[in-house]
Scaffold this motif. Structure first.
Motif, PDB file in Angstrom:
ATOM      1  N   THR A  42      -9.244  -7.536  16.395  1.00  0.00           N
ATOM      2  CA  THR A  42      -9.156  -6.077  16.272  1.00  0.00           C
ATOM      3  C   THR A  42      -7.734  -5.636  15.955  1.00  0.00           C
ATOM      4  N   ASP A  43      -6.764  -6.227  16.629  1.00  0.00           N
ATOM      5  CA  ASP A  43      -5.359  -5.923  16.358  1.00  0.00           C
ATOM      6  C   ASP A  43      -4.997  -6.248  14.914  1.00  0.00           C
ATOM      7  N   ASN A  44      -5.488  -7.379  14.421  1.00  0.00           N
ATOM      8  CA  ASN A  44      -5.199  -7.791  13.048  1.00  0.00           C
ATOM      9  C   ASN A  44      -5.717  -6.765  12.047  1.00  0.00           C
ATOM     10  N   VAL A  45      -6.944  -6.307  12.260  1.00  0.00           N
ATOM     11  CA  VAL A  45      -7.530  -5.312  11.353  1.00  0.00           C
ATOM     12  C   VAL A  45      -6.695  -4.041  11.325  1.00  0.00           C
ATOM     13  N   LEU A  46      -6.279  -3.597  12.499  1.00  0.00           N
ATOM     14  CA  LEU A  46      -5.561  -2.319  12.601  1.00  0.00           C
ATOM     15  C   LEU A  46      -4.124  -2.392  12.108  1.00  0.00           C
ATOM     16  N   THR A  47      -3.502  -3.558  12.207  1.00  0.00           N
ATOM     17  CA  THR A  47      -2.075  -3.657  11.868  1.00  0.00           C
ATOM     18  C   THR A  47      -1.800  -4.322  10.526  1.00  0.00           C
ATOM     19  N   LYS A  48      -2.735  -5.142  10.046  1.00  0.00           N
ATOM     20  CA  LYS A  48      -2.444  -5.925   8.838  1.00  0.00           C
ATOM     21  C   LYS A  48      -3.408  -5.692   7.672  1.00  0.00           C
ATOM     22  N   GLN A  49      -4.522  -5.005   7.903  1.00  0.00           N
ATOM     23  CA  GLN A  49      -5.525  -4.842   6.847  1.00  0.00           C
ATOM     24  C   GLN A  49      -5.672  -3.387   6.405  1.00  0.00           C
ATOM     25  N   GLY A  50      -4.560  -2.672   6.387  1.00  0.00           N
ATOM     26  CA  GLY A  50      -4.595  -1.263   5.995  1.00  0.00           C
ATOM     27  C   GLY A  50      -5.082  -1.039   4.579  1.00  0.00           C
ATOM     28  N   ARG A  51      -4.724  -1.955   3.664  1.00  0.00           N
ATOM     29  CA  ARG A  51      -5.172  -1.818   2.268  1.00  0.00           C
ATOM     30  C   ARG A  51      -6.689  -1.762   2.195  1.00  0.00           C
ATOM     31  N   LEU A  52      -7.358  -2.631   2.943  1.00  0.00           N
ATOM     32  CA  LEU A  52      -8.814  -2.683   2.928  1.00  0.00           C
ATOM     33  C   LEU A  52      -9.436  -1.539   3.734  1.00  0.00           C
ATOM     34  N   MET A  53      -8.889  -1.276   4.899  1.00  0.00           N
ATOM     35  CA  MET A  53      -9.465  -0.222   5.736  1.00  0.00           C
ATOM     36  C   MET A  53      -9.342   1.149   5.079  1.00  0.00           C
ATOM     37  N   ILE A  94     -15.775  -6.011 -11.280  1.00  0.00           N
ATOM     38  CA  ILE A  94     -15.289  -4.813 -11.978  1.00  0.00           C
ATOM     39  C   ILE A  94     -15.359  -3.604 -11.046  1.00  0.00           C
ATOM     40  N   ALA A  95     -16.452  -3.511 -10.279  1.00  0.00           N
ATOM     41  CA  ALA A  95     -16.622  -2.376  -9.368  1.00  0.00           C
ATOM     42  C   ALA A  95     -15.565  -2.385  -8.268  1.00  0.00           C
ATOM     43  N   PHE A  96     -15.429  -3.508  -7.563  1.00  0.00           N
ATOM     44  CA  PHE A  96     -14.477  -3.490  -6.445  1.00  0.00           C
ATOM     45  C   PHE A  96     -13.036  -3.621  -6.924  1.00  0.00           C
ATOM     46  N   GLY A  97     -12.831  -4.140  -8.141  1.00  0.00           N
ATOM     47  CA  GLY A  97     -11.479  -4.162  -8.687  1.00  0.00           C
ATOM     48  C   GLY A  97     -10.933  -2.766  -8.906  1.00  0.00           C
ATOM     49  N   ASN A  98     -11.829  -1.800  -9.090  1.00  0.00           N
ATOM     50  CA  ASN A  98     -11.431  -0.405  -9.264  1.00  0.00           C
ATOM     51  C   ASN A  98     -11.550   0.415  -7.982  1.00  0.00           C
ATOM     52  N   ALA A  99     -12.640   0.206  -7.234  1.00  0.00           N
ATOM     53  CA  ALA A  99     -12.908   1.043  -6.065  1.00  0.00           C
ATOM     54  C   ALA A  99     -12.469   0.400  -4.756  1.00  0.00           C
ATOM     55  N   GLY A 100     -12.316  -0.907  -4.730  1.00  0.00           N
ATOM     56  CA  GLY A 100     -11.864  -1.599  -3.533  1.00  0.00           C
ATOM     57  C   GLY A 100     -12.984  -1.963  -2.578  1.00  0.00           C
ATOM     58  N   CYS A 101     -12.705  -2.918  -1.698  1.00  0.00           N
ATOM     59  CA  CYS A 101     -13.598  -3.294  -0.609  1.00  0.00           C
ATOM     60  C   CYS A 101     -13.032  -2.750   0.697  1.00  0.00           C
ATOM     61  N   GLY A 102     -13.894  -2.666   1.719  1.00  0.00           N
ATOM     62  CA  GLY A 102     -13.488  -1.985   2.934  1.00  0.00           C
ATOM     63  C   GLY A 102     -13.534  -2.806   4.195  1.00  0.00           C
ATOM     64  N   ALA A 103     -14.212  -2.273   5.220  1.00  0.00           N
ATOM     65  CA  ALA A 103     -14.149  -2.833   6.568  1.00  0.00           C
ATOM     66  C   ALA A 103     -14.778  -4.206   6.693  1.00  0.00           C
ATOM     67  N   VAL A 104     -15.793  -4.507   5.894  1.00  0.00           N
ATOM     68  CA  VAL A 104     -16.406  -5.843   5.961  1.00  0.00           C
ATOM     69  C   VAL A 104     -15.355  -6.898   5.659  1.00  0.00           C
ATOM     70  N   PHE A 164     -19.429   0.544  -3.672  1.00  0.00           N
ATOM     71  CA  PHE A 164     -20.287   1.697  -3.924  1.00  0.00           C
ATOM     72  C   PHE A 164     -19.970   2.844  -2.971  1.00  0.00           C
ATOM     73  N   VAL A 165     -19.703   2.531  -1.694  1.00  0.00           N
ATOM     74  CA  VAL A 165     -19.439   3.597  -0.714  1.00  0.00           C
ATOM     75  C   VAL A 165     -17.955   3.878  -0.523  1.00  0.00           C
ATOM     76  N   SER A 166     -17.092   3.174  -1.249  1.00  0.00           N
ATOM     77  CA  SER A 166     -15.650   3.382  -1.120  1.00  0.00           C
ATOM     78  C   SER A 166     -15.264   4.803  -1.525  1.00  0.00           C
ATOM     79  N   PRO A 167     -14.297   5.404  -0.843  1.00  0.00           N
ATOM     80  CA  PRO A 167     -13.795   6.719  -1.257  1.00  0.00           C
ATOM     81  C   PRO A 167     -13.212   6.720  -2.670  1.00  0.00           C
ATOM     82  N   LYS A 168     -12.868   5.530  -3.178  1.00  0.00           N
ATOM     83  CA  LYS A 168     -12.292   5.424  -4.519  1.00  0.00           C
ATOM     84  C   LYS A 168     -13.343   5.180  -5.596  1.00  0.00           C
ATOM     85  N   SER A 169     -14.615   5.174  -5.224  1.00  0.00           N
ATOM     86  CA  SER A 169     -15.664   4.917  -6.216  1.00  0.00           C
ATOM     87  C   SER A 169     -15.769   6.079  -7.197  1.00  0.00           C
TER      88      SER A 169
END
Length: 371
Positions: free
Chosen positions: A340-351, A242-252, A191-196
């Protein structure tokens, strides 16, 4: 600009017998599932398919090693359709077996060759959380980077998503709780994704309403009340998918991946650990953006004031599934920097789908507050 896609075709059946008859499950089919699901619900209604039990190839979160082992067993079988029956991990694995080439699996996920689908794919969820039956995402733990990573590509979309509420009748309550909280996270994050878009918002809002109202009823009447809401939770999970398949999930999701990978915490439960704390941080950093609209929606559903929304959410979710600290799962203080390192270096798609960008200090502070 493309901002919404609805796929696959969705089917609903009252029971598994009706599904097997309609889809004529036979020797040309490869079924990936678990024995406790296949034997009581499907075995007597099918005609000699190849059946793979995921648990025969390892426990815990699915990995490239597990997929390679399954591949070595089925690579010489001439199957035409792939049928995944299970929770999100099984559906994520099944998606890969509809591809013309899936090994080396690490190379596929690291985009060293493109996925190309050459078999029909049918996905049947047995939990009410991941929404994987309607998404183009598969998530595995990769030995090459020692972390979870997602592959997102339309070539792994199912041709048919099949909803059968009968399959939820054997779902242990804790598994239901974790998976349905996962679906709630999908709805809220997308819902809050920039791609929503207005289209994804519609599915997100309806999923939030169905899930939270179901939780409220269970909190009042007890665990047996779930039996009166199975269909609602199953549909809500698909809406959220359907919602997140289009808009994506984020930092959680991004912050949950290191915990679930290293300490083998179930995906939905891992997301639950970070859910409200991430959204409290979002609200603190940018209270006037899309999160204000989210809060207005949640206050109506939760029947509370706007300033209490995440506290009330935490109280409700705790009644469904008690929440643990990171330390409660075995995490150590030195892990917080690694996470924290993992989030910043490997989870760019989600972030990239986060409500607002989070810097290193903020990410670390969230981990520290939950330790």
């Amino acid at each position: 600009m493309k901002n919404f896609k609805l796929s696959p075709e969705i089917f609903t059946f009252d029971d598994c017998k009706e599904f097997c008859s309609t889809f004529n499950i036979n020797k040309n089919d490869l079924i990936i599932t678990n024995e406790y699901i296949y034997k009581p619900f499907f075995e007597k209604h099918v005609n000699s398919p190849t059946v793979i039990y995921r648990r025969d190839f390892g426990s815990g979160e699915p990995s490239n090693i597990m997929v390679e082992k399954i591949y070595n067993q089925v690579k010489d079988i001439d199957y035409k359709r792939v049928i995944g029956i299970g929770g999100g991990s099984i559906l994520d694995v099944a998606k890969l077996f509809a591809l013309e080439k899936l090994t080396p699996v690490c190379d596929l996920f690291e985009k060293k060759f493109p996925p190309k689908k050459n078999k029909e794919l049918i996905l049947i969820p047995t939990t009410c959380g991941t929404g994987s039956e309607v998404t183009n995402i598969s998530v595995l733990h990769l030995s090459s980077i020692d972390s979870k990573l997602g592959l997102a590509h339309d070539e792994i979309l199912a041709d048919s998503a099949v909803l059968i509420p009968e399959l939820l009748t054997v779902l242990p309550f804790k598994v239901f709780a974790a998976s349905s909280i996962d679906a709630l996270v999908h709805a809220v994050e997308s819902f809050v994704s920039p791609k929503s878009s207005v289209f994804t918002e519609m599915y997100s809002i309806e999923a939030m309403k169905m899930i939270i109202n179901g939780f409220k009823s269970i909190a009042i009447h007890g665990e047996n009340e779930l039996n009166n809401h199975l269909n609602d939770f199953l549909i809500a999970s698909t809406y959220a998918g359907i919602a997140f398949g289009n808009a994506g999930c984020g930092a959680v999701h991004a912050m949950s991946y290191p915990l679930s990978s290293i300490y083998h915490v179930p995906h939905g439960e891992s997301n639950y650990v970070f859910f409200t704390e991430v959204f409290k941080t979002y609200e603190k950093l940018n209270p006037q953006g899309k999160i204000q609209k989210l809060n207005n929606i949640l206050t109506d559903i939760l029947n509370c004031s706007e300033k209490e929304v995440f506290e009330e959410m935490e109280k409700l979710l705790f009644k469904i599934l008690p929440k643990k600290s990171l330390q409660g799962y075995g995490a150590k203080k030195e892990d917080l920097e690694l996470f924290t390192d993992n989030v910043l270096t490997k989870q760019g798609r989600l972030m990239g789908n986060a409500y607002i960008p989070l810097d290193r200090e903020t990410i670390y502070s969230i981990y520290k507050s939950l330790y």
